[in-house]
Design an enzyme around this catalytic site. Structure first.
Site, PDB file in Angstrom:
ATOM      1  N   SER A  89       0.858  -1.186   0.000  1.00 52.69           N
ATOM      2  CA  SER A  89       0.000   0.000   0.000  1.00 52.69           C
ATOM      3  C   SER A  89       0.892   1.234   0.000  1.00 52.69           C
ATOM      4  O   SER A  89       2.116   1.128   0.001  1.00 52.69           O
ATOM      5  CB  SER A  89      -0.905   0.006   1.236  1.00 52.69           C
ATOM      6  OG  SER A  89      -0.119   0.099   2.416  1.00 52.69           O
ATOM      7  N   LYS A  90       0.274   2.406   0.027  1.00 52.75           N
ATOM      8  CA  LYS A  90       1.057   3.641  -0.007  1.00 52.75           C
ATOM      9  C   LYS A  90       2.011   3.751   1.180  1.00 52.75           C
ATOM     10  O   LYS A  90       3.111   4.287   1.058  1.00 52.75           O
ATOM     11  CB  LYS A  90       0.128   4.861  -0.055  1.00 52.75           C
ATOM     12  CG  LYS A  90      -0.528   5.056  -1.412  1.00 52.75           C
ATOM     13  CD  LYS A  90      -1.285   6.364  -1.481  1.00 52.75           C
ATOM     14  CE  LYS A  90      -1.872   6.563  -2.885  1.00 52.75           C
ATOM     15  NZ  LYS A  90      -2.616   7.834  -2.989  1.00 52.75           N
ATOM     16  N   ARG A  91       1.608   3.233   2.322  1.00 53.35           N
ATOM     17  CA  ARG A  91       2.482   3.331   3.492  1.00 53.35           C
ATOM     18  C   ARG A  91       3.711   2.437   3.346  1.00 53.35           C
ATOM     19  O   ARG A  91       4.720   2.651   3.997  1.00 53.35           O
ATOM     20  CB  ARG A  91       1.719   2.973   4.765  1.00 53.35           C
ATOM     21  CG  ARG A  91       1.299   1.522   4.889  1.00 53.35           C
ATOM     22  CD  ARG A  91       0.429   1.287   6.118  1.00 53.35           C
ATOM     23  NE  ARG A  91      -0.068  -0.070   6.182  1.00 53.35           N
ATOM     24  CZ  ARG A  91       0.577  -1.066   6.786  1.00 53.35           C
ATOM     25  NH1 ARG A  91       1.741  -0.823   7.361  1.00 53.35           N
ATOM     26  NH2 ARG A  91       0.059  -2.276   6.821  1.00 53.35           N
ATOM     27  N   HIS A  92       3.626   1.422   2.483  1.00 62.65           N
ATOM     28  CA  HIS A  92       4.770   0.544   2.241  1.00 62.65           C
ATOM     29  C   HIS A  92       5.689   1.085   1.146  1.00 62.65           C
ATOM     30  O   HIS A  92       6.845   0.704   1.058  1.00 62.65           O
ATOM     31  CB  HIS A  92       4.299  -0.852   1.797  1.00 62.65           C
ATOM     32  CG  HIS A  92       3.524  -1.591   2.837  1.00 62.65           C
ATOM     33  ND1 HIS A  92       2.207  -1.945   2.667  1.00 62.65           N
ATOM     34  CD2 HIS A  92       3.872  -2.056   4.057  1.00 62.65           C
ATOM     35  CE1 HIS A  92       1.781  -2.604   3.728  1.00 62.65           C
ATOM     36  NE2 HIS A  92       2.766  -2.673   4.593  1.00 62.65           N
TER      37      HIS A  92
END
Length: 479
Positions: free
Chosen positions: A248-251
């Protein structure tokens, strides 16, 4: 009669993004593997823009994809192909399949399809099309309804996806319904368009994410119905985050342009992406040329890869350290322009030769180009310098008094050279029974506003005597 050996066909791969958003990191890896494999085999990588979803496709997204590929150093052969431009060809093939009794027109309404699914679900069966119109007679064809076209799937047929990564993956055709290949408005579905375009473009190898594995089975059914050769396939596992969860974006599931803005180098991104799903022994760092020479589809990993920002940053630091100073300077200027860092851009340009001289010392301290810009800021910073938190903590009252004493010692230097500055500072440390590091840290904080910089002796030579003494005076206490 003499037998002639058949010449091997030219390898042609393709990258086929949808212009509905940015070029994300997973798409960039897919493009890289297609590009590398084509280069390895002296073949071609073609670019196809899959823009059949006209409601979501945008010119801006297409431009972002092309820019992202170009920045990564991934080029393509020939002009990009627009999938929507081939709509008539797709329709022609669908009609051909109907004529050959390999597809049929379906007149079922949305309400009928919903009812079919509900009835199947109630009986504990798979929710799929019942085949109601499969053998519809001409007399039973309803009027006033624009039909879709469905592929007539062979019953009880084993479909084998021969895959370089996944091995032989077997599907039973009974688990699929007669899926739509042409919508009622005459536009093709993804399944048909991809097969027709890959065939017409001469694609020999399809390298894509393993989320397309079931699609591959459906597409093989279309290839078989048309009597076309099926390209070789390699379905690579998707990228996960460092915690093993879906990326995801946080990754790090960001657009490629975001990595450029964060100060990563294209060669570092290429190297890192290659290691996310492919390996060559225990090699972690390798050039693009080595990657091309070593790459093989059968070496692609079957297990999911994990995206790790720490590893990427460390790899980027390696490439920064190995890069030419002039190359880095140009990237620094380009990034300043993109991020509209006017002060830094002007400061870098006005002090180009000084910055270039300092970069040799700055490179080992930076993990990104943004780090380099920040580290170089001491060269053109305006007085009084803004101190970061660590520098502020270093400049205690005691250390400010010490700086005042050092200024007196440096003030009379007529030869402002590296050797003379170093001798004076060392002499002061010896006279005051201090370790050189204990003296150097407060000087570094006062001269650069930071706790990290090149050697303070190099710093003072770079910025000159007047600027050095003035910066020290700004932080000094005289007693």
């Amino acid at each position: 009669m003499k037998a002639y050996k058949q010449m091997p066909r030219q390898v042609i791969t393709r990258f086929a993004p949808s212009p509905t958003g940015y070029l994300h990191i997973g798409g960039a890896r897919t493009a890289l593997f297609n590009w590398v494999y084509a280069k390895k085999n002296n073949g071609k990588m073609l670019l196809r823009i899959e823009d059949t979803d006209q409601k979501r496709s945008t010119d801006a997204a297409q431009e972002a994809i092309l820019d992202g590929l170009s920045w990564l150093g991934i080029d393509w052969d020939d002009e990009p192909v627009s999938q929507i431009a081939n709509a008539e060809r797709h329709k022609e093939i669908a009609e051909q399949l109907v004529e050959n009794n390999l597809a049929y027109r379906c007149y079922c309404s949305s309400e009928e399809l919903v009812k079919m699914r509900e009835e199947a679900k109630a009986k504990g069966l798979a929710s799929k099309y019942s085949g109601k119109c499969r053998d519809l007679s001409d007399a039973s064809v309803p009027t006033g309804i624009e039909p879709v076209i469905r592929l007539k799937i062979e019953l009880s047929k084993e479909i084998i996806v021969k895959d370089h990564v996944q091995g032989d993956v077997k599907f039973n055709s009974d688990n699929f319904d007669d899926f739509i290949i042409l919508r009622s408005n005459g536009t093709p579905t993804y399944m048909l368009a991809v097969v027709v375009d890959d065939h017409d473009m001469g694609i020999t190898h399809i390298i894509r994410g393993d989320d397309h594995l079931t699609n591959a089975a459906r597409q093989i059914m279309i290839y078989n119905a048309l009597g076309w050769d099926v390209p070789e396939m390699a379905h690579i596992p998707l990228i996960h985050g460092a915690d093993g969860a879906k990326l995801s974006k946080r990754h790090g599931a960001l657009g490629v342009d975001a990595y450029r803005k964060m100060g990563y180098l294209p060669k570092a991104i290429r190297n890192y992406l290659a290691r996310l799903g492919w390996s060559h022994g225990n090699d972690e760092v390798f050039s693009t040329e080595q990657m091309i020479n070593w790459f093989d589809l059968d070496d692609l990993n079957k297990g999911a890869s994990r995206f790790d920002f720490v590893k990427l940053a460390n790899l980027n630091a390696h490439y920064i350290k190995q890069s030419d100073e002039i190359e880095l300077f140009e990237i620094m200027i380009s990034l300043c322009k993109e991020l509209e860092l006017t002060f830094d851009e002007e400061g870098l340009m006005a002090n180009k030769e000084t910055v270039l001289s300092a970069l040799k010392e700055l490179k080992p301290r930076a993990k990104t180009i943004l780090d380099l810009i920040e580290l170089a800021r001491f060269i053109y910073a305006t007085r009084p310098l803004q101190l970061d938190e660590k520098a502020s903590n270093i400049l205690t009252d005691e250390n400010k008094i010490m700086i005042g004493k050092i200024i007196t010692k440096l003030n009379d230097l007529t030869n402002w050279s590296l050797e003379e500055i170093k001798n004076q500072i060392k002499e002061f440390a010896d006279e005051n029974e201090q370790k050189l590091g204990k003296v150097a840290q407060p000087l570094r904080a006062a001269l650069t506003g930071s706790a990290a910089s090149p050697s303070i002796f190099d710093v003072m030579v770079l910025i000159g005597k007047d600027e050095s003494l003035n910066r020290l005076k700004d932080q000094a206490t005289f007693k």
